[in-house]
Design an enzyme around this catalytic site. Structure first.
Site, PDB file in Angstrom:
ATOM      1  N   LYS A  24       0.814  -1.452  -0.236  1.00 21.67           N
ATOM      2  CA  LYS A  24       0.075   0.041  -0.183  1.00 21.67           C
ATOM      3  C   LYS A  24       0.636   0.819  -0.300  1.00 21.67           C
ATOM      4  O   LYS A  24       1.871   1.189   0.965  1.00 21.67           O
ATOM      5  CB  LYS A  24      -1.422   0.073   0.987  1.00 21.67           C
ATOM      6  CG  LYS A  24      -2.053   1.431   0.997  1.00 21.67           C
ATOM      7  CD  LYS A  24      -2.769   1.813   1.870  1.00 21.67           C
ATOM      8  CE  LYS A  24      -1.906   2.730   2.484  1.00 21.67           C
ATOM      9  NZ  LYS A  24      -2.291   3.598   2.507  1.00 21.67           N
ATOM     10  N   THR A  76       6.481   6.603  14.051  1.00 18.08           N
ATOM     11  CA  THR A  76       6.774   6.384  14.898  1.00 18.08           C
ATOM     12  C   THR A  76       5.243   5.762  15.783  1.00 18.08           C
ATOM     13  O   THR A  76       4.862   5.006  16.404  1.00 18.08           O
ATOM     14  CB  THR A  76       7.336   6.519  16.187  1.00 18.08           C
ATOM     15  OG1 THR A  76       9.263   7.129  15.465  1.00 18.08           O
ATOM     16  CG2 THR A  76       7.396   6.276  17.276  1.00 18.08           C
ATOM     17  N   GLU A  77       4.349   7.333  15.054  1.00 17.08           N
ATOM     18  CA  GLU A  77       3.237   6.438  15.795  1.00 17.08           C
ATOM     19  C   GLU A  77       2.567   5.953  15.517  1.00 17.08           C
ATOM     20  O   GLU A  77       1.606   4.907  16.249  1.00 17.08           O
ATOM     21  CB  GLU A  77       2.261   8.240  15.883  1.00 17.08           C
ATOM     22  CG  GLU A  77       1.158   8.051  16.486  1.00 17.08           C
ATOM     23  CD  GLU A  77       0.156   9.725  15.344  1.00 17.08           C
ATOM     24  OE1 GLU A  77       0.991  10.258  14.758  1.00 17.08           O
ATOM     25  OE2 GLU A  77      -0.602   9.457  16.125  1.00 17.08           O
ATOM     26  N   GLY A 121       3.719   3.630  13.729  1.00 18.13           N
ATOM     27  CA  GLY A 121       4.661   2.184  14.067  1.00 18.13           C
ATOM     28  C   GLY A 121       3.599   1.306  14.845  1.00 18.13           C
ATOM     29  O   GLY A 121       4.038   0.105  15.413  1.00 18.13           O
ATOM     30  N   GLU A 124      10.198   0.437   9.897  1.00 22.74           N
ATOM     31  CA  GLU A 124      11.509   1.886  10.136  1.00 22.74           C
ATOM     32  C   GLU A 124      10.678   3.527   9.914  1.00 22.74           C
ATOM     33  O   GLU A 124       9.893   3.436   9.307  1.00 22.74           O
ATOM     34  CB  GLU A 124      11.455   1.369   9.446  1.00 22.74           C
ATOM     35  CG  GLU A 124      13.265   1.990   8.208  1.00 22.74           C
ATOM     36  CD  GLU A 124      13.096   3.301   7.777  1.00 22.74           C
ATOM     37  OE1 GLU A 124      13.021   4.106   8.595  1.00 22.74           O
ATOM     38  OE2 GLU A 124      12.941   3.964   6.649  1.00 22.74           O
TER      39      GLU A 124
HETATM   40  P1  NAI Z   1       2.067   8.018   8.277  1.00 22.53           P
HETATM   41  O1  NAI Z   1       2.791   6.975   9.442  1.00 22.53           O
HETATM   42  O2  NAI Z   1       0.418   8.428   8.602  1.00 22.53           O
HETATM   43  O3  NAI Z   1       2.484   7.255   7.187  1.00 22.53           O
HETATM   44  C1  NAI Z   1       3.029   6.371   6.168  1.00 22.53           C
HETATM   45  C2  NAI Z   1       1.877   5.250   5.835  1.00 22.53           C
HETATM   46  O4  NAI Z   1       0.749   4.510   6.384  1.00 22.53           O
HETATM   47  C3  NAI Z   1       0.647   5.836   4.869  1.00 22.53           C
HETATM   48  O5  NAI Z   1       0.912   5.003   3.739  1.00 22.53           O
HETATM   49  C4  NAI Z   1      -0.469   5.581   5.504  1.00 22.53           C
HETATM   50  O6  NAI Z   1      -1.676   5.645   5.072  1.00 22.53           O
HETATM   51  C5  NAI Z   1      -0.311   4.819   6.364  1.00 22.53           C
HETATM   52  N1  NAI Z   1      -0.660   4.755   7.370  1.00 22.53           N
HETATM   53  C6  NAI Z   1      -1.451   5.563   8.837  1.00 22.53           C
HETATM   54  N2  NAI Z   1      -2.124   5.033   9.183  1.00 22.53           N
HETATM   55  C7  NAI Z   1      -2.042   3.860   9.058  1.00 22.53           C
HETATM   56  C8  NAI Z   1      -2.722   2.643  10.396  1.00 22.53           C
HETATM   57  N3  NAI Z   1      -3.055   3.214  11.389  1.00 22.53           N
HETATM   58  N4  NAI Z   1      -2.071   1.816  10.183  1.00 22.53           N
HETATM   59  C9  NAI Z   1      -1.357   1.229   8.574  1.00 22.53           C
HETATM   60  N5  NAI Z   1      -1.144   1.789   8.080  1.00 22.53           N
HETATM   61  C10 NAI Z   1      -1.206   3.723   8.611  1.00 22.53           C
HETATM   62  O7  NAI Z   1       2.774   9.346   7.972  1.00 22.53           O
HETATM   63  P2  NAI Z   1       2.189  10.717   7.563  1.00 22.53           P
HETATM   64  O8  NAI Z   1       1.110  10.865   8.037  1.00 22.53           O
HETATM   65  O9  NAI Z   1       2.087  10.687   6.218  1.00 22.53           O
HETATM   66  O10 NAI Z   1       2.860  11.909   8.190  1.00 22.53           O
HETATM   67  C11 NAI Z   1       3.688  11.999   9.671  1.00 22.53           C
HETATM   68  C12 NAI Z   1       4.170  12.842   9.917  1.00 22.53           C
HETATM   69  O11 NAI Z   1       5.354  11.316  10.315  1.00 22.53           O
HETATM   70  C13 NAI Z   1       5.647  13.286   9.504  1.00 22.53           C
HETATM   71  O12 NAI Z   1       5.238  14.582  10.233  1.00 22.53           O
HETATM   72  C14 NAI Z   1       6.954  12.810   9.631  1.00 22.53           C
HETATM   73  O13 NAI Z   1       7.511  13.394  10.885  1.00 22.53           O
HETATM   74  C15 NAI Z   1       6.898  10.967   9.923  1.00 22.53           C
HETATM   75  N6  NAI Z   1       7.115  10.276   8.756  1.00 22.53           N
HETATM   76  C16 NAI Z   1       8.395   9.407   8.861  1.00 22.53           C
HETATM   77  C17 NAI Z   1       8.197   9.207   7.950  1.00 22.53           C
HETATM   78  C18 NAI Z   1       9.672   7.988   8.028  1.00 22.53           C
HETATM   79  O14 NAI Z   1      10.155   7.432   7.043  1.00 22.53           O
HETATM   80  N7  NAI Z   1      10.201   8.448   9.439  1.00 22.53           N
HETATM   81  C19 NAI Z   1       7.666   8.892   6.791  1.00 22.53           C
HETATM   82  C20 NAI Z   1       6.616   9.327   6.619  1.00 22.53           C
HETATM   83  C21 NAI Z   1       5.923  10.316   7.877  1.00 22.53           C
END
Ligand code: NAI
Ligand code: MG
Length: 487
Positions: free
Chosen positions: A193, A247-248, A250, A267
């Site tokens: 996804k 991380t949230e 995760g 990750e």
């Molecule tokens: P996110 O962690 O919500 O999104 C990442 C992926 O997870 C997306 O494909 C999303 O649709 C999916 N997702 C969201 N909620 C889920 C759930 N409950 N179960 C399974 N999958 C889920 O990150 P977001 O909202 O795009 O960004 C928020 C913050 O997270 C950013 O401001 C940044 O600080 C951090 N972030 C860090 C990343 C990294 O690689 N370290 C990558 C993306 C965001």
């Protein structure tokens, strides 16, 4: 939209616009889900819009997969695992992976333009980093597919089954490659996804995978938001979950998976220290600092977002850094001269603005070069905070934007203590002339990846992953294979 230098206009040589043509890529008005080897409309009947963050222009409508769609994708993956892909010998799997790798190279310009349109990153990065590294991941893992018996996991290591994989928006194609290539090389089947703001290159990859002739259901790509991701990781038919993102989320996934017997790798975020000693080659270090935090607008989990400067050189380094930042060009992501593109979404821009406001409120000094931001789209200027202390929010929380927090130290011990003063542990950088100091520091820094006199270097043979709140498990190299083997 032209790319504009951050220097005062008129006082300097100006670059002529050098836009890459977007004609090379055909964007369909609407995209369905890729399951069972074909594109099928979502049972949910729902679609959402992905846009170009540099212009806010809608690019396409993309299917929102609901529970029935996730079910269908997982069933297709299960069937392929049991009847086709899961039974192929490694040398046969390798052929398909080589085919995908070559197709990515052949269609590299198309992938690069599409990535820059959907994500907002500069074309020189999608062209020179994201796309070549994605191809490299498939090549590298193709090489492993028939040699798994020699990888140190026993003579005949077995795949796990169906992998449910959820990826973020910062490196959309590259993260898809990081997830799919090792899973396929080891004989698993996949449901992937992509993130909701950047689904298009994964859907182009689906086309490549269909053309490469993989058995139907081996790879399924389903689009949607967090609810789709949650349905996928929670699906009882999934044997292995791999997630890259915040991380949230995760932590939520870890809870959802606990006690189910599913294998999990995470990750997550980072707040890396990039440590510059007084004997470092300063000009080289400045390039590394810029690359560390302004590469990909700082939307990088391993970004060098905390710069630790040895006190005796702090002013000199900051001076040169500021002069260098004044030469960066911010603007049209498709312009080949652009260094800094658009922020990926309104939501991410709001988050950056909020944390920067907190930095000012807590008393750090904010600086940006003179910089005109385009009127439309989501933009943030390269920003440096000096006078940051360890308790400041901007020294503790992942900003995930082009914002650098600068702290100082006097001794190597203090540098280590400050670098490790974070709940994260993904990456770190060291700049010094002394090899012995590099080794000493690398042994003391609690980070999964430590770069010395360079930053943000990636190679498929080199394992990547974190400690603590940055997650667990490794991607890439021999260690990355382990995550997909029942060993
Ligand atoms: P996110 O962690 O919500 O999104 C990442 C992926 O997870 C997306 O494909 C999303 O649709 C999916 N997702 C969201 N909620 C889920 C759930 N409950 N179960 C399974 N999958 C889920 O990150 P977001 O909202 O795009 O960004 C928020 C913050 O997270 C950013 O401001 C940044 O600080 C951090 N972030 C860090 C990343 C990294 O690689 N370290 C990558 C993306 C965001
Ligand atoms: Mg988009």
């Amino acid at each position: 939209m032209a790319s504009v230098s951050t220097t005062t206009p008129g006082t300097d040589w100006e670059y002529a616009p050098a836009p890459e043509s977007r004609e090379i890529v055909t964007i369909q008005p609407e995209y369905n889900l890729f399951t069972g080897g074909e594109f099928v409309p979502p049972a949910s009947g729902e679609f959402f819009t992905t846009l170009n963050p540099a212009s806010e222009e809608p690019l396409a409508r993309v299917a929102q997969a609901g529970e029935a769609d996730v079910d269908r994708a997982v069933a297709a993956a299960r069937q392929a695992f049991e009847t086709s892909w899961g039974r192929l010998p490694g040398r046969e799997r390798a052929k398909y992976l080589y085919r995908i790798a070559r197709a990515i190279q052949e269609r590299a310009r198309e992938f690069a333009v599409l990535e820059s349109l959907d994500n907002g990153k500069p074309i020189k990065e999608s062209r020179d980093v994201d796309v070549p590294l994605a191809a490299a991941h498939f090549f590298y893992h193709a090489g492993w597919a028939d040699k798994l018996g020699y990888a140190g996991f026993g003579p005949d290591p077995r795949p796990i089954g169906v992998a449910g994989q959820v990826i973020p928006w910062n490196f959309p194609l590259l993260m898809a490659a990081w997830k799919l290539a090792p899973a396929l090389a080891t004989g698993n089947t996949c449901v992937l996804k992509p993130a909701e703001t950047t689904p298009l290159t994964a859907l182009l990859l689906a086309e490549v995978i269909a053309e490469a002739g993989l058995p139907p259901g081996t790879v399924n790509i389903i689009t949607g938001d967090g609810s789709t991701g949650a349905a996928l990781v929670g699906h009882p038919g999934v044997n292995k979950v791999a997630f890259t993102g915040s991380t949230e989320v995760g932590k939520q996934i870890q809870q959802a998976v606990a006690g189910t017997g599913k294998r999990l790798t995470l990750e997550l975020g980072g707040k890396a220290a990039n440590v510059v000693f007084d004997d470092a080659p300063i000009d080289q270090a400045v390039e590394g600092i810029v690359n560390g935090i302004f590469f990909n607008q700082g939307h990088v989990c391993c970004a060098g977002s905390r710069l630790l400067l040895q006190e005796s050189v702090a002013d000199a380094v900051l001076d040169r850094l500021k002069r260098r930042l004044a030469t960066l060009r911010l603007g049209d992501p498709l312009d080949k001269n652009t260094d800094i593109g658009a922020i990926n979404s309104r939501q991410q821009l709001d988050k950056i603005e909020g944390l920067v406001a907190a930095g000012e409120a807590e008393g750090a000094q904010r600086w940006s070069p003179p910089c005109r931001l385009p009127a439309k789209g989501y933009w943030f200027p390269p920003t440096v905070f000096s006078g940051v202390s360890q308790s400041h929010k901007i020294a503790r929380e992942e900003i995930f934007g082009p914002v650098l927090s600068v702290l100082t130290f006097r001794t190597p011990e203090e540098a280590v203590a400050k670098a490790n003063n974070t709940p994260y542990g993904l990456s770190a950088g060291i700049w010094t002339e002394k090899g012995s100091r590099i080794l000493w520091m690398a042994g003391k820094l609690r980070a999964g990846v430590v770069w010395a006199n360079t930053y943000n270097r990636f190679d498929p043979a080199s394992p990547f992953g974190g400690y603590q709140e940055s997650g667990f498990g490794r991607e890439g190299g021999r260690a990355g294979l382990a995550a997909y083997l029942d060993a």
